[in-house]
Design a protein around this motif. Structure first.
Motif, PDB file in Angstrom:
ATOM      1  N   UNK A 194       0.840  -1.212   0.000  1.00  0.00           N
ATOM      2  CA  UNK A 194       0.000   0.000   0.000  1.00  0.00           C
ATOM      3  C   UNK A 194       0.865   1.248   0.000  1.00  0.00           C
ATOM      4  N   UNK A 195       0.390   2.271  -0.812  1.00  0.00           N
ATOM      5  CA  UNK A 195       1.116   3.573  -0.879  1.00  0.00           C
ATOM      6  C   UNK A 195       0.777   4.375   0.375  1.00  0.00           C
ATOM      7  N   UNK A 196       1.787   4.925   1.044  1.00  0.00           N
ATOM      8  CA  UNK A 196       1.505   5.714   2.255  1.00  0.00           C
ATOM      9  C   UNK A 196       0.560   6.883   1.945  1.00  0.00           C
ATOM     10  N   UNK A 197      -0.278   7.192   2.940  1.00  0.00           N
ATOM     11  CA  UNK A 197      -1.285   8.247   2.759  1.00  0.00           C
ATOM     12  C   UNK A 197      -0.648   9.608   2.489  1.00  0.00           C
ATOM     13  N   UNK A 198       0.487   9.854   3.114  1.00  0.00           N
ATOM     14  CA  UNK A 198       1.169  11.159   2.966  1.00  0.00           C
ATOM     15  C   UNK A 198       1.644  11.345   1.532  1.00  0.00           C
ATOM     16  N   UNK A 199       2.189  10.275   0.892  1.00  0.00           N
ATOM     17  CA  UNK A 199       2.668  10.357  -0.486  1.00  0.00           C
ATOM     18  C   UNK A 199       1.517  10.583  -1.453  1.00  0.00           C
ATOM     19  N   UNK A 200       0.360   9.963  -1.152  1.00  0.00           N
ATOM     20  CA  UNK A 200      -0.823  10.149  -2.005  1.00  0.00           C
ATOM     21  C   UNK A 200      -1.271  11.611  -1.984  1.00  0.00           C
ATOM     22  N   UNK A 201      -1.266  12.201  -0.797  1.00  0.00           N
ATOM     23  CA  UNK A 201      -1.674  13.615  -0.647  1.00  0.00           C
ATOM     24  C   UNK A 201      -0.735  14.540  -1.409  1.00  0.00           C
ATOM     25  N   UNK A 202       0.533  14.234  -1.337  1.00  0.00           N
ATOM     26  CA  UNK A 202       1.551  15.039  -2.019  1.00  0.00           C
ATOM     27  C   UNK A 202       1.384  14.943  -3.535  1.00  0.00           C
ATOM     28  N   UNK A 203       1.134  13.753  -4.052  1.00  0.00           N
ATOM     29  CA  UNK A 203       0.956  13.557  -5.488  1.00  0.00           C
ATOM     30  C   UNK A 203      -0.263  14.307  -6.003  1.00  0.00           C
ATOM     31  N   UNK A 204      -1.354  14.257  -5.220  1.00  0.00           N
ATOM     32  CA  UNK A 204      -2.571  14.978  -5.635  1.00  0.00           C
ATOM     33  C   UNK A 204      -2.341  16.495  -5.650  1.00  0.00           C
ATOM     34  N   UNK A 205      -1.612  16.988  -4.664  1.00  0.00           N
ATOM     35  CA  UNK A 205      -1.316  18.431  -4.582  1.00  0.00           C
ATOM     36  C   UNK A 205      -0.503  18.884  -5.791  1.00  0.00           C
ATOM     37  N   UNK A 206       0.502  18.091  -6.151  1.00  0.00           N
ATOM     38  CA  UNK A 206       1.334  18.416  -7.307  1.00  0.00           C
ATOM     39  C   UNK A 206       0.485  18.416  -8.578  1.00  0.00           C
ATOM     40  N   UNK A 207      -0.400  17.451  -8.715  1.00  0.00           N
ATOM     41  CA  UNK A 207      -1.262  17.370  -9.906  1.00  0.00           C
ATOM     42  C   UNK A 207      -2.175  18.590 -10.000  1.00  0.00           C
ATOM     43  N   UNK A 208      -2.765  18.961  -8.856  1.00  0.00           N
ATOM     44  CA  UNK A 208      -3.651  20.138  -8.838  1.00  0.00           C
ATOM     45  C   UNK A 208      -2.875  21.404  -9.185  1.00  0.00           C
ATOM     46  N   UNK A 209      -1.689  21.591  -8.592  1.00  0.00           N
ATOM     47  CA  UNK A 209      -0.880  22.789  -8.835  1.00  0.00           C
ATOM     48  C   UNK A 209      -0.414  22.889 -10.284  1.00  0.00           C
ATOM     49  N   UNK A 210      -0.183  21.742 -10.922  1.00  0.00           N
ATOM     50  CA  UNK A 210       0.222  21.735 -12.327  1.00  0.00           C
ATOM     51  C   UNK A 210      -0.842  22.380 -13.216  1.00  0.00           C
ATOM     52  N   UNK A 211      -2.084  22.230 -12.828  1.00  0.00           N
ATOM     53  CA  UNK A 211      -3.181  22.820 -13.594  1.00  0.00           C
ATOM     54  C   UNK A 211      -3.469  24.246 -13.115  1.00  0.00           C
TER      55      UNK A 211
END
Length: 200
Positions: free
Chosen positions: A2-19
């Motif tokens: 399982x992917x750690x919850x903290x890494x998932x949050x970070x990935x989503x933030x980066x994706x949102x900021x890219x847009x």
């Protein structure tokens, strides 16, 4: 695994900021163009207010001047509102001048026009001229010849003057050094008439 919850949050933030960040940049750029002041291409450039064609047809200089020293150590400065080249050397209009002799005396000169004669080393004040001497005399004449070689100011024609002794008229006037290392004197000659006005 399982992917750690903290890494998932970070990935989503980066994706949102890219847009989101490029969108914010576009909004800022659009407001910049929206509220910017419109530029009128026909507005004159501040230093291009002179008509070049007129200047080529009628060449002249504004706020012109001349400064020099005579052979006996007097300083001569001439300032004019306007200067034009001529065959003889140049002409100046609305002129103010100052002649300062080594003994500290100052003579102010003024005329409507001046002609520079380079060959004769003369400045000709014309169109009505006035001389203010440091000894209190104010002399008016049709013109004055001012030498640039040595200290000499000579009237062109008769003069009228007001001085410490009263009013006088004369056929001629000259301001010059009397002899080598001698004093500088204002001399009236010809038919000199003095209307004496004693101080009260």
């Amino acid at each position: 695994m399982a992917v750690p919850r903290r890494d998932m949050w970070h990935s989503r933030l980066v994706s949102v900021l890219k847009v989101l960040l490029p969108l914010i940049a576009l909004v800022l750029l659009s407001t910049l163009f929206l509220f910017s002041r419109k530029i009128n291409p026909e507005d004159a450039i501040p230093y291009a207010s002179v008509n070049a064609e007129n200047r080529l047809r009628d060449p002249k200089m504004t706020d012109a001047g001349f400064a020099g020293m005579t052979s006996d150590g007097s300083s001569l400065t001439i300032a004019a509102d306007e200067a034009k080249p001529t065959a003889e050397g140049g002409a100046l209009k609305l002129v103010q001048g100052l002649l300062q002799t080594p003994d500290g005396a100052k003579t102010e000169l003024a005329s409507a026009a001046v002609a520079l004669d380079s060959a004769q080393k003369m400045i000709e004040l014309t169109d009505g001229a006035e001389l203010h001497a440091s000894n209190g005399y104010v002399v008016q004449a049709q013109g004055f010849g001012v030498s640039t070689a040595d200290t000499r100011v000579e009237s062109r024609g008769p003069i009228s003057a007001i001085g410490p002794g009263g009013q006088l008229t004369a056929d001629h006037m000259v301001l010059s050094q009397q002899a080598a290392a001698g004093p500088y004197l204002l001399v009236f000659n010809g038919k000199v008439r003095l209307l004496y006005q004693p101080k009260r």
